[in-house]
Structure formats: structure tokens, C-alpha cells
Design a protein around this motif. Structure first.
Motif, mmCIF file in Angstrom:
data_model
loop_
_atom_site.group_PDB
_atom_site.id
_atom_site.type_symbol
_atom_site.label_atom_id
_atom_site.label_comp_id
_atom_site.label_asym_id
_atom_site.label_seq_id
_atom_site.Cartn_x
_atom_site.Cartn_y
_atom_site.Cartn_z
ATOM 1 N N ILE A 99 0.839 -1.199 0.000
ATOM 2 C CA ILE A 99 0.000 0.000 0.000
ATOM 3 C C ILE A 99 0.873 1.248 0.000
ATOM 4 O O ILE A 99 0.648 2.192 -0.767
ATOM 5 C CB ILE A 99 -0.947 -0.003 1.218
ATOM 6 N N ILE A 100 1.885 1.251 0.865
ATOM 7 C CA ILE A 100 2.793 2.402 0.931
ATOM 8 C C ILE A 100 3.515 2.584 -0.401
ATOM 9 O O ILE A 100 3.647 3.713 -0.900
ATOM 10 C CB ILE A 100 3.809 2.222 2.078
ATOM 11 N N ASN A 101 3.950 1.484 -0.992
ATOM 12 C CA ASN A 101 4.635 1.555 -2.280
ATOM 13 C C ASN A 101 3.725 2.145 -3.349
ATOM 14 O O ASN A 101 4.157 2.962 -4.166
ATOM 15 C CB ASN A 101 5.103 0.166 -2.705
ATOM 16 N N GLN A 102 2.459 1.761 -3.314
ATOM 17 C CA GLN A 102 1.531 2.255 -4.327
ATOM 18 C C GLN A 102 1.317 3.758 -4.233
ATOM 19 O O GLN A 102 1.306 4.451 -5.262
ATOM 20 C CB GLN A 102 0.179 1.542 -4.199
ATOM 21 N N VAL A 103 1.160 4.275 -3.024
ATOM 22 C CA VAL A 103 0.851 5.699 -2.888
ATOM 23 C C VAL A 103 2.087 6.592 -2.981
ATOM 24 O O VAL A 103 1.966 7.806 -3.141
ATOM 25 C CB VAL A 103 0.101 5.984 -1.564
ATOM 26 N N THR A 104 3.283 5.997 -2.864
ATOM 27 C CA THR A 104 4.497 6.812 -2.937
ATOM 28 C C THR A 104 5.255 6.631 -4.253
ATOM 29 O O THR A 104 6.215 7.354 -4.514
ATOM 30 C CB THR A 104 5.460 6.476 -1.779
ATOM 31 N N THR A 110 -0.664 -1.215 -10.936
ATOM 32 C CA THR A 110 -1.774 -1.976 -10.365
ATOM 33 C C THR A 110 -2.330 -1.303 -9.122
ATOM 34 O O THR A 110 -1.575 -0.867 -8.258
ATOM 35 C CB THR A 110 -1.316 -3.406 -10.021
ATOM 36 N N ASP A 111 -3.654 -1.224 -9.028
ATOM 37 C CA ASP A 111 -4.329 -0.584 -7.904
ATOM 38 C C ASP A 111 -4.870 -1.658 -6.962
ATOM 39 O O ASP A 111 -5.754 -2.442 -7.336
ATOM 40 C CB ASP A 111 -5.476 0.293 -8.416
ATOM 41 N N LEU A 112 -4.347 -1.685 -5.739
ATOM 42 C CA LEU A 112 -4.760 -2.717 -4.777
ATOM 43 C C LEU A 112 -6.249 -2.662 -4.457
ATOM 44 O O LEU A 112 -6.859 -3.681 -4.144
ATOM 45 C CB LEU A 112 -3.960 -2.568 -3.481
ATOM 46 N N SER A 113 -6.838 -1.487 -4.527
ATOM 47 C CA SER A 113 -8.249 -1.351 -4.161
ATOM 48 C C SER A 113 -9.194 -1.637 -5.326
ATOM 49 O O SER A 113 -10.400 -1.799 -5.118
ATOM 50 C CB SER A 113 -8.518 0.059 -3.625
ATOM 51 N N LYS A 114 -8.683 -1.724 -6.554
ATOM 52 C CA LYS A 114 -9.550 -1.912 -7.717
ATOM 53 C C LYS A 114 -9.260 -3.187 -8.507
ATOM 54 O O LYS A 114 -10.164 -3.738 -9.142
ATOM 55 C CB LYS A 114 -9.420 -0.703 -8.657
ATOM 56 N N ASP A 115 -8.018 -3.625 -8.487
ATOM 57 C CA ASP A 115 -7.619 -4.741 -9.347
ATOM 58 C C ASP A 115 -7.623 -6.094 -8.638
ATOM 59 O O ASP A 115 -7.141 -7.088 -9.198
ATOM 60 C CB ASP A 115 -6.226 -4.479 -9.927
ATOM 61 N N PHE A 116 -8.146 -6.130 -7.405
ATOM 62 C CA PHE A 116 -8.169 -7.371 -6.640
ATOM 63 C C PHE A 116 -9.488 -7.529 -5.888
ATOM 64 O O PHE A 116 -10.188 -6.548 -5.621
ATOM 65 C CB PHE A 116 -7.022 -7.392 -5.617
ATOM 66 N N GLU A 117 -9.767 -8.772 -5.531
ATOM 67 C CA GLU A 117 -10.861 -9.096 -4.617
ATOM 68 C C GLU A 117 -10.239 -9.427 -3.264
ATOM 69 O O GLU A 117 -9.339 -10.257 -3.188
ATOM 70 C CB GLU A 117 -11.652 -10.320 -5.120
ATOM 71 N N SER A 118 -10.682 -8.767 -2.220
ATOM 72 C CA SER A 118 -10.155 -9.042 -0.883
ATOM 73 C C SER A 118 -10.654 -10.400 -0.404
ATOM 74 O O SER A 118 -11.806 -10.774 -0.638
ATOM 75 C CB SER A 118 -10.608 -7.953 0.096
ATOM 76 N N ILE A 119 -9.769 -11.136 0.288
ATOM 77 C CA ILE A 119 -10.138 -12.472 0.779
ATOM 78 C C ILE A 119 -10.147 -12.527 2.305
ATOM 79 O O ILE A 119 -11.174 -12.778 2.928
ATOM 80 C CB ILE A 119 -9.153 -13.544 0.244
#
Length: 320
Positions: A99-104, A110-119
Motif C-alpha cells: 500500500i505504501i509503495n503504491q501511494v508513494t 496496479t491498484d490494490l483497491s480496484k484490481d483485486f478481490e479481498s479475501i
């Protein structure tokens, strides 16, 4: 009349979509499942994944493998899983670090909040505050006193936007301190200088510090989680030390490619929950200074979104 036909057409379309999923979910899994981790063997993600995989192999009656796809700060594994077939046979154990890597990192695709289904969640890992044995500080209060007595003389590890930087910023803001952040690439990179006494305050994952503390190489003075570590029971939490704003932990969680059928996601979530109830998993996690963490797909999804907002604000320098 047209509206009735539209409703019927939509209903039939939904049925045609849903019908194939029911037997698929009922028979799943029929072949091995792969858990992809973004770092190499021996990393926190890797060790956690292997413990859960061992339990899932028994629970789901199929082989559960762990595949290491290290590189590009986790982006290689993240992109790989996002592009995998959404059938439940390729899942991803990622963490707050992604998450930190994505926002910085503006180059992340790839967007963790859009490209995946949480398990499901898997574990949480608190950070600790440690100092060299030669520093005259046995508590966080001692560090605050030293920093006030010698403005600009105490160093702590970064880099900017990291968990370590966040903790250092919180410590400074809570007590109006003048401390200097040294931007190491990772917490482990700072270890050599901590052991040599060139870094006075080390913010690092608990797993990196326990062995050194037991060997009297460093002194751990606080834990950033909500409870004390079993391996270091005499070390207080930051809340007990009087600085609750420094609370933070790294969460590890499972996700699957977007579009994975909800029934399969639910089956994986329930199976992982059973795996995490194993005493064997709990004990092995404790040996790694990692704590079991459970949660539903919706709770994981909410966590990801909240953490992305939090770390985006930190990266922009607006966190209070």
C-alpha cells in the motif's frame, strides 16, 4: 411493455452469469492453488504464506504452493497476480508495504483497491523502537529528554513515506522534537549503523529486532502494536509509554484477481480463517514476532481503502 421485456432480459442475463458459478464453487478446488508472495524466501510474507499454505493443504484437500516473485519493490508479484486468471487458483499474500509503495511510487500500474478481490487477513506485525546499548535511554521518555537536551543530534531511519518515517514524525510531533531522519532504503539497511551507534533511534519490524535484543546488541524500548510481544514481555507498548499516536502495525492480507467469483472468495476466506485457528500457526507466528489477524473480505477491503487514504496523506505531508 418494453420495460417488462428489459427486466426479463436482465433477469435472464443474470441467471446465465450465475448458473456456471454454482458448480464451479461447489467443486473448487480441483487442482493446486498457488499463493504468490512479493519477496524472496525467508521474508515475512514468505514465512507467513508457507505456514498458512501447510494448513490449507489439509483443509481444502489440495496442494497449496507458495511462489516467490521478488523484485521491483513487490510490483512484479502484484502485477502478475492482477493479470492472472480470476479462478481462485492464484492468490496473493501482500501487506501494508505494498500500500505504501503504491501511494508513494507514481510508476505503479496496479491498484490494490480496484484490481483485486479481498479475501482475508493473515497476520499483523508491529514495529519496535530500538536504540544502541550505548545510548543512555531505557524508555521513550529518555529518548525525548535526550532529543530535547541536544536538538538535531539524534538520528533515526527513513526513508520518506515509510513506516519508520511515520513513527519518527509522530514521535517528534508529539513532543516538539528536533531529530534528523536518515533516508535508508529499508529498515535492515539501517541495522549496521544502529549496531555501530551511528543511528540512535531505530524503527524496525519486531521480527528484525527480537534476536538482536536477546543478544544484547540493541535495546528495544517500545512496541508500536496494541499489545506487548510474547518474546519481549517487559517492553511496553507506545500507548503504555505515553505516546499512543505512534501506534501502527503492518497487516498481511490475501487478495485474488478482480473478477474471482464471490463464492470462491468466500470459500477461501473461510478456509484461511480455519487455518489461522490452528495452535501450530499461532505458535509459529509468535516465534516470528507476528500475531494472527482475522477478518472478512469486506473488512480487508475497508482496511485497504483506509490505509491507502492514510498513507496518501502521509506521503503528501498532511498527516497530523
Amino acid at each position: 411493455m418494453k420495460s417488462i421485456f428489459k427486466i426479463v432480459a436482465r433477469s435472464l442475463a443474470c441467471v446465465s452469469i450465475l448458473l456456471p458459478l454454482t458448480p464451479q464453487a461447489q467443486t473448487y478446488p480441483t487442482r493446486p492453488i498457488t499463493i504468490v508472495v512479493p519477496y524472496g524466501p525467508g521474508s515475512g510474507n514468505d514465512m507467513i504464506a508457507r505456514e498458512v499454505a501447510q494448513q490449507l493443504t489439509q483443509i481444502m484437500k489440495t496442494t497449496v504452493l507458495v511462489e516467490n516473485k521478488a523484485g521491483a519493490t513487490g510490483n512484479i508479484a502484484t502485477d502478475y497476480v492482477a493479470q492472472a486468471k480470476p479462478d481462485g487458483y492464484t492468490i496473493f499474500l501482500t501487506s501494508t508495504s505494498s500500500i505504501i509503495n503504491q501511494v508513494t511510487n507514481p510508476s505503479v500500474k496496479t491498484d490494490l483497491s480496484k484490481d483485486f478481490e479481498s479475501i482475508a487477513f493473515a497476520a499483523s506485525l508491529p514495529y519496535v523502537v530500538a536504540v544502541p546499548p550505548g545510548l543512555a535511554a531505557r524508555t521513550l521518555s529518555d529518548v525525548v529528554k535526550l532529543a530535547k537536551a541536544s536538538p538535531g543530534k539524534l538520528n533515526y531511519n527513513g526513508p520518506t513515506g515509510s513506516v519508520s518515517d511515520y513513527l519518527g514524525t509522530k514521535l517528534k510531533a508529539s513532543n516538539n522534537l528536533d531529530m534528523v531522519m536518515i533516508p535508508y532504503k529499508s529498515t535492515s539497511d539501517a541495522q549496521v549503523d544502529v549496531l555501530a551507534g551511528r543511528i540512535q533511534v531505530w524503527f524496525t519490524p519486531a521480527a528484525s529486532a527480537v534476536g538482536l535484543a536477546k543478544g544484547d546488541k540493541i535495546r528495544v524500548i517500545a512496541v508500536t502494536g496494541d499489545k506487548r510481544l510474547a518474546a519481549l514481555p517487559d517492553v511496553p507498548t507506545v500507548k503504555e509509554a505515553g505516546i499512543p499516536g505512534m501506534f501502527t502495525e503492518v497487516s498481511f492480507f490475501f487478495v485474488a484477481p478482480a473478477g474471482t467469483p464471490k463464492a470462491i472468495v468466500e470459500k477461501l476466506s473461510q478456509s484461511i480463517d480455519i487455518a489461522l485457528q490452528s495452535k501450530d500457526v499461532e505458535n509459529k507466528f509468535a516465534n516470528m514476532s507476528v500475531q494472527v489477524k482475522k477478518g472478512t473480505p469486506s473488512e480487508v477491503n475497508g482496511h485497504i481503502k483506509a490505509e491507502m487514504t492514510k498513507w496518501s496523506e502521509i506521503a503528501r505531508g498532511v498527516s497530523k
